[in-house]
Design a protein around this motif. Structure first.
Motif, PDB file in Angstrom:
ATOM      1  N   UNK A 122     -24.956   5.230   1.546  1.00 41.78           N
ATOM      2  CA  UNK A 122     -26.017   4.223   1.910  1.00 41.78           C
ATOM      3  C   UNK A 122     -27.356   4.580   2.560  1.00 41.78           C
ATOM      4  N   UNK A 123     -28.389   4.180   1.939  1.00 41.89           N
ATOM      5  CA  UNK A 123     -29.779   4.933   2.748  1.00 41.89           C
ATOM      6  C   UNK A 123     -29.751   4.336   4.155  1.00 41.89           C
ATOM      7  N   UNK A 177     -20.941   4.906   4.434  1.00 40.72           N
ATOM      8  CA  UNK A 177     -20.418   5.258   3.413  1.00 40.72           C
ATOM      9  C   UNK A 177     -19.779   4.376   2.487  1.00 40.72           C
ATOM     10  N   UNK A 178     -20.135   3.961   1.307  1.00 38.15           N
ATOM     11  CA  UNK A 178     -19.243   2.938   0.561  1.00 38.15           C
ATOM     12  C   UNK A 178     -18.689   3.496  -0.436  1.00 38.15           C
ATOM     13  N   UNK A 190     -28.840  -5.888   1.814  1.00 40.68           N
ATOM     14  CA  UNK A 190     -28.976  -4.659   1.024  1.00 40.68           C
ATOM     15  C   UNK A 190     -27.655  -3.822   1.046  1.00 40.68           C
ATOM     16  N   UNK A 191     -26.843  -3.859   2.092  1.00 38.08           N
ATOM     17  CA  UNK A 191     -25.524  -3.254   2.207  1.00 38.08           C
ATOM     18  C   UNK A 191     -24.682  -3.971   1.316  1.00 38.08           C
ATOM     19  N   UNK A 192     -24.524  -5.336   1.434  1.00 37.23           N
ATOM     20  CA  UNK A 192     -23.743  -6.159   0.530  1.00 37.23           C
ATOM     21  C   UNK A 192     -23.962  -5.831  -0.904  1.00 37.23           C
ATOM     22  N   UNK A 231     -31.082  -8.983   8.917  1.00 37.71           N
ATOM     23  CA  UNK A 231     -30.429  -9.761   7.644  1.00 37.71           C
ATOM     24  C   UNK A 231     -30.977  -8.902   6.398  1.00 37.71           C
ATOM     25  N   UNK A 232     -32.027  -8.211   6.311  1.00 36.50           N
ATOM     26  CA  UNK A 232     -32.323  -7.741   5.133  1.00 36.50           C
ATOM     27  C   UNK A 232     -31.410  -6.436   5.133  1.00 36.50           C
TER      28      UNK A 232
END
Length: 143
Positions: free
Chosen positions: A113-114, A130-131, A41-43, A36-37
């Motif tokens: 993204x990390x 990649x975002x 974080x991605x959102x 969930x974390x």
């Protein structure tokens, strides 16, 4: 006291089964929490990359004399507040045909993204996430 309690539980088959079950449940809860974390974080990164593209496009449209410079400056000011390691992970591309008022300027922000090595492998996530944020604005007239 704790050691005696553990010895008693390990001698008793029910006690050792309870300890193993408890550890298994804790492990599953930990994995669920980390998953969930990662999603949160991605959102968070998706929202801020898109907003960074919008802010950059707005700055580029307001300054037709040099849209690339103003778009990159606006992105750097915005990204420094919200995106982790943005200097090494982000790229800004400014697209426009001309700087005439009414023409469109488009800003594309790409953010890598990390990567969290253990969780990327464990959760079978794509390690190259990649975002991309994209925003377009009409070039404004300058007085």
């Amino acid at each position: 006291m704790v050691v005696k309690l553990l010895e008693i539980l390990l001698k008793n088959k029910k006690g050792s089964e309870n300890i193993i079950s408890f550890l298994f449940v804790i492990l599953m809860l930990f994995i669920l929490f980390i998953s969930f974390a990662q999603l949160i974080t991605m959102g968070y990164a998706h929202v801020y990359v898109q907003q960074a593209a919008f802010v950059s496009a707005k700055a580029a449209a307001a300054h037709p004399e040099d849209p690339e410079k103003y778009a990159v400056d606006a992105f750097q000011k915005y990204a420094s507040k919200f995106l982790f390691d943005w200097q090494n992970r982000a790229a800004v591309e400014v697209l426009y045909n001309s700087t005439n008022p009414g023409d469109t300027v488009t800003v594309v922000v790409t953010y890598n993204f990390p990567k969290y090595g253990l969780w990327t492998k464990f959760l079978k996530l794509d390690p190259d996430q990649t975002i991309i944020g994209k925003a377009s604005m009409p070039i404004e007239e300058t007085p």
